[in-house]
Motif scaffolding. Structure first.
Motif, mmCIF file in Angstrom:
data_model
loop_
_atom_site.group_PDB
_atom_site.id
_atom_site.type_symbol
_atom_site.label_atom_id
_atom_site.label_comp_id
_atom_site.label_asym_id
_atom_site.label_seq_id
_atom_site.Cartn_x
_atom_site.Cartn_y
_atom_site.Cartn_z
ATOM 1 N N ARG A 187 0.850 -1.192 0.000
ATOM 2 C CA ARG A 187 0.000 0.000 0.000
ATOM 3 C C ARG A 187 0.881 1.235 0.000
ATOM 4 O O ARG A 187 2.043 1.177 0.338
ATOM 5 C CB ARG A 187 -0.832 0.069 1.276
ATOM 6 C CG ARG A 187 -1.530 -1.189 1.569
ATOM 7 C CD ARG A 187 -2.995 -0.989 1.626
ATOM 8 N NE ARG A 187 -3.572 -2.211 2.106
ATOM 9 C CZ ARG A 187 -3.747 -2.450 3.387
ATOM 10 N NH1 ARG A 187 -3.444 -1.547 4.291
ATOM 11 N NH2 ARG A 187 -4.246 -3.583 3.768
ATOM 12 N N VAL A 188 0.273 2.350 -0.305
ATOM 13 C CA VAL A 188 1.032 3.612 -0.289
ATOM 14 C C VAL A 188 0.202 4.737 0.335
ATOM 15 O O VAL A 188 0.290 5.874 -0.068
ATOM 16 C CB VAL A 188 1.488 4.019 -1.706
ATOM 17 C CG1 VAL A 188 2.530 3.063 -2.243
ATOM 18 C CG2 VAL A 188 0.318 4.110 -2.650
ATOM 19 N N GLU A 189 -0.564 4.401 1.360
ATOM 20 C CA GLU A 189 -1.485 5.385 1.957
ATOM 21 C C GLU A 189 -0.810 6.633 2.525
ATOM 22 O O GLU A 189 -1.434 7.654 2.700
ATOM 23 C CB GLU A 189 -2.292 4.746 3.092
ATOM 24 C CG GLU A 189 -3.619 4.183 2.653
ATOM 25 C CD GLU A 189 -3.432 2.897 1.886
ATOM 26 O OE1 GLU A 189 -2.320 2.339 1.935
ATOM 27 O OE2 GLU A 189 -4.387 2.460 1.241
ATOM 28 N N GLU A 190 0.466 6.486 2.857
ATOM 29 C CA GLU A 190 1.084 7.544 3.653
ATOM 30 C C GLU A 190 1.790 8.608 2.837
ATOM 31 O O GLU A 190 2.505 9.424 3.367
ATOM 32 C CB GLU A 190 2.082 6.919 4.636
ATOM 33 C CG GLU A 190 3.297 6.277 3.992
ATOM 34 C CD GLU A 190 3.020 4.948 3.332
ATOM 35 O OE1 GLU A 190 2.121 4.893 2.454
ATOM 36 O OE2 GLU A 190 3.694 3.982 3.645
ATOM 37 N N LEU A 191 1.550 8.630 1.543
ATOM 38 C CA LEU A 191 2.290 9.570 0.701
ATOM 39 C C LEU A 191 2.106 11.015 1.135
ATOM 40 O O LEU A 191 3.011 11.833 1.008
ATOM 41 C CB LEU A 191 1.866 9.430 -0.762
ATOM 42 C CG LEU A 191 2.342 8.163 -1.462
ATOM 43 C CD1 LEU A 191 1.838 8.159 -2.886
ATOM 44 C CD2 LEU A 191 3.844 8.047 -1.425
ATOM 45 N N ASP A 192 0.933 11.337 1.638
ATOM 46 C CA ASP A 192 0.664 12.729 2.003
ATOM 47 C C ASP A 192 1.451 13.171 3.224
ATOM 48 O O ASP A 192 1.565 14.355 3.490
ATOM 49 C CB ASP A 192 -0.829 12.927 2.250
ATOM 50 C CG ASP A 192 -1.608 12.637 0.983
ATOM 51 O OD1 ASP A 192 -1.006 12.752 -0.091
ATOM 52 O OD2 ASP A 192 -2.792 12.291 1.079
ATOM 53 N N ARG A 193 1.976 12.199 3.934
ATOM 54 C CA ARG A 193 2.760 12.536 5.117
ATOM 55 C C ARG A 193 4.002 13.353 4.746
ATOM 56 O O ARG A 193 4.541 14.078 5.571
ATOM 57 C CB ARG A 193 3.176 11.235 5.815
ATOM 58 C CG ARG A 193 3.335 11.365 7.289
ATOM 59 C CD ARG A 193 3.589 10.022 7.927
ATOM 60 N NE ARG A 193 2.387 9.241 8.081
ATOM 61 C CZ ARG A 193 2.348 7.918 8.007
ATOM 62 N NH1 ARG A 193 3.431 7.228 7.751
ATOM 63 N NH2 ARG A 193 1.213 7.279 8.156
ATOM 64 N N THR A 194 4.452 13.216 3.534
ATOM 65 C CA THR A 194 5.667 13.944 3.136
ATOM 66 C C THR A 194 5.445 15.439 3.102
ATOM 67 O O THR A 194 6.380 16.205 2.987
ATOM 68 C CB THR A 194 6.156 13.501 1.752
ATOM 69 O OG1 THR A 194 5.091 13.681 0.835
ATOM 70 C CG2 THR A 194 6.608 12.067 1.768
ATOM 71 N N ASP A 195 4.184 15.857 3.214
ATOM 72 C CA ASP A 195 3.919 17.298 3.211
ATOM 73 C C ASP A 195 4.057 17.897 4.600
ATOM 74 O O ASP A 195 3.757 19.055 4.814
ATOM 75 C CB ASP A 195 2.502 17.563 2.681
ATOM 76 C CG ASP A 195 2.349 17.029 1.270
ATOM 77 O OD1 ASP A 195 3.364 17.002 0.553
ATOM 78 O OD2 ASP A 195 1.232 16.643 0.898
ATOM 79 N N ARG A 196 4.527 17.089 5.547
ATOM 80 C CA ARG A 196 4.539 17.568 6.936
ATOM 81 C C ARG A 196 5.710 18.495 7.244
ATOM 82 O O ARG A 196 5.996 18.789 8.377
ATOM 83 C CB ARG A 196 4.528 16.390 7.912
ATOM 84 C CG ARG A 196 5.784 15.555 7.914
ATOM 85 C CD ARG A 196 5.605 14.316 8.800
ATOM 86 N NE ARG A 196 6.668 13.366 8.571
ATOM 87 C CZ ARG A 196 6.687 12.152 9.097
ATOM 88 N NH1 ARG A 196 5.705 11.736 9.857
ATOM 89 N NH2 ARG A 196 7.680 11.331 8.842
#
Ligand SMILES: Nc1nc2c(ncn2[C@@H]2O[C@H](COP(=O)(O)OP(=O)(O)OP(=O)(O)O)[C@@H](O)[C@H]2O)c(=O)[nH]1
Ligand SMILES: [Zn+2]
Length: 388
Positions: free
Chosen positions: A252-261
């Motif tokens: 899965r790749v659900e956490e891609l948006d975390r890189t915007d932190r």
């Protein structure tokens, strides 16, 4: 299924073979293996001992990789059944876990499971100096062997008190990585363990102030913008799922948006970089595939000419490609091994995570990334296809 950060919500059941709904005898049932890594003394053994004594109702095989001086290395394989620990000995030949696990260890785990019934989970503690990048592909891409094991993810423990020093420690430089003057800042074993992690547990929080803890967290986030971060004392995690088990970090790749932190440049050596992409045609997906092959296999950035500075090194790669026909492709990579595949979530009709529609994303974690224009290079490759 959209919020994997929520620690209070149990991860949803999956419609996937191996998720627990099938009988253990089923051939398609695969046992997830979590690699537990972390620098010397970070708390790995404490963590695994905690799991062996905690009541969790799971059959967990814990492989503690305590190397002795003897060449005839045995590994303790402890099976927790109904809270009672049963000890087994797993012969894995000689010292190097990177090869012995592949040749002997996987088979040994499988034959043990044949005798004892399947485990629900396997946790493998590496030595404090192990490079998880060498280990991960062995479990991840083992389809050819019809392996009954799959890589669930990599958990890296860090010692809150010592990690910053370890990251700045030239003496602790990572083995197996060519080191020369034009390579830029020193990359330590601590860097490599953090860059490959899917989950990072900041342990020994009792030994540092809140301020120092925040500094540690920021530094870690600047290295690995994808990993889920938890803080513990005595390696006591509040629950196993999402912390150590059921990570699904490679499917899965659900956490891609975390890189915007946050885009802090706190660490000069390893960083996380994100590339955005418009919806692609099928031909353009092939171009992305070719671009990745050049990048990961030849270590060359297409269109970047003869770059003279320190070369880059990609440790981890994750992405989501959106196609013009509305479908999606997931991208997963560790070192030179990578895979582009259909998004199983959309395939299964599951809920998609919220993200502004129309943007695909590729996230790279690696060394010396700041010197190169990855966004431009990939965009050019994709544009070249549409020009035909
Ligand atoms: N103060 C404090 N000590 C801890 C904590 N967690 C573990 N320790 C202690 O730190 C020491 C090292 O812990 P281990 O679990 O053996 O660490 P490890 O990562 O397995 O170490 P190696 O196998 O040698 O790499 C032990 O003495 C633990 O009792 C913590 O959260 N706080
Ligand atoms: Zn240990």
């Amino acid at each position: 299924m959209d919020d994997w950060d929520d620690q209070d919500t149990a991860p949803p059941d999956l419609v996937e073979a191996g998720s627990g709904e099938l009988e253990p005898e089923e051939k398609s049932f695969k046992v997830p293996i979590t690699i537990v890594t972390g620098y010397l003394g970070a708390g790995k053994t404490t963590l695994l001992n905690y799991i062996l004594t905690a009541q969790h109702g799971k059959k967990v095989a814990v492989i503690m990789n305590e190397f002795g001086d003897s060449l005839d290395i045995e590994k303790s394989l402890t099976v927790n059944r109904n809270g009672e620990s049963v000890e087994e000995w797993l012969e894995v030949g000689n010292g190097c876990i990177c090869c012995s696990v592949k040749d002997t260890g996987v088979n040994a785990i499988e034959s043990l499971m044949e005798k004892k019934g399947k485990f629900d989970y396997i946790l493998l503690e590496t030595t404090g100096l192990a490079d998880p990048g060498n280990l991960a592909p062995l479990f991840w891409m083992d389809d050819g062997l019809g392996s009954t094991i799959y890589l669930d993810g990599i958990v890296t423990l860090v010692d809150a008190k010592n990690i910053l020093r370890s990251l700045d420690d030239a003496a602790g430089k990572a083995e197996g990585h060519e080191e020369s003057d034009d390579h830029g800042p020193v990359m330590t074993t601590a860097h490599v363990q953090i860059s490959h992690a899917d989950v990072i547990v900041i342990n020994k929080s009792d030994l540092v102030s809140d301020e120092d803890l925040q500094a540690v967290r920021s530094r870690i986030e600047s290295i690995n913008g994808l990993a889920k971060i938890h803080v513990t004392a005595q390696s006591v995690v509040p629950k196993l799922e999402g912390f150590l088990l059921d990570l699904h970090a490679y499917d899965r790749v659900e956490e891609l948006d975390r890189t915007d932190r946050g885009h802090s440049h706190l660490d000069q050596t390893i960083s996380t970089l994100s590339i955005s992409l418009p919806p692609l045609t099928a031909e353009q997906v092939k171009a992305v595939d070719a671009w990745l092959r050049t990048l990961l296999w030849e270590n060359v950035l297409p269109g970047h000419g003869n770059f003279q500075g320190p070369v880059f090194e990609i440790h981890r790669l994750k992405g989501r490609l959106l196609l013009q026909d509305g479908s999606e492709r997931m991208v997963q990579g560790v070192r030179e091994v990578f895979e582009i595949f259909e998004n199983p979530i959309t395939q299964w009709g599951g809920q998609k995570e919220q993200e502004s529609p129309g943007t695909g994303k590729l996230v790279l974690i690696g060394r010396n990334l700041a010197n190169f224009d990855f966004q431009r290079s990939l965009q050019d490759c994709v544009d070249n296809v549409s020009g035909i």
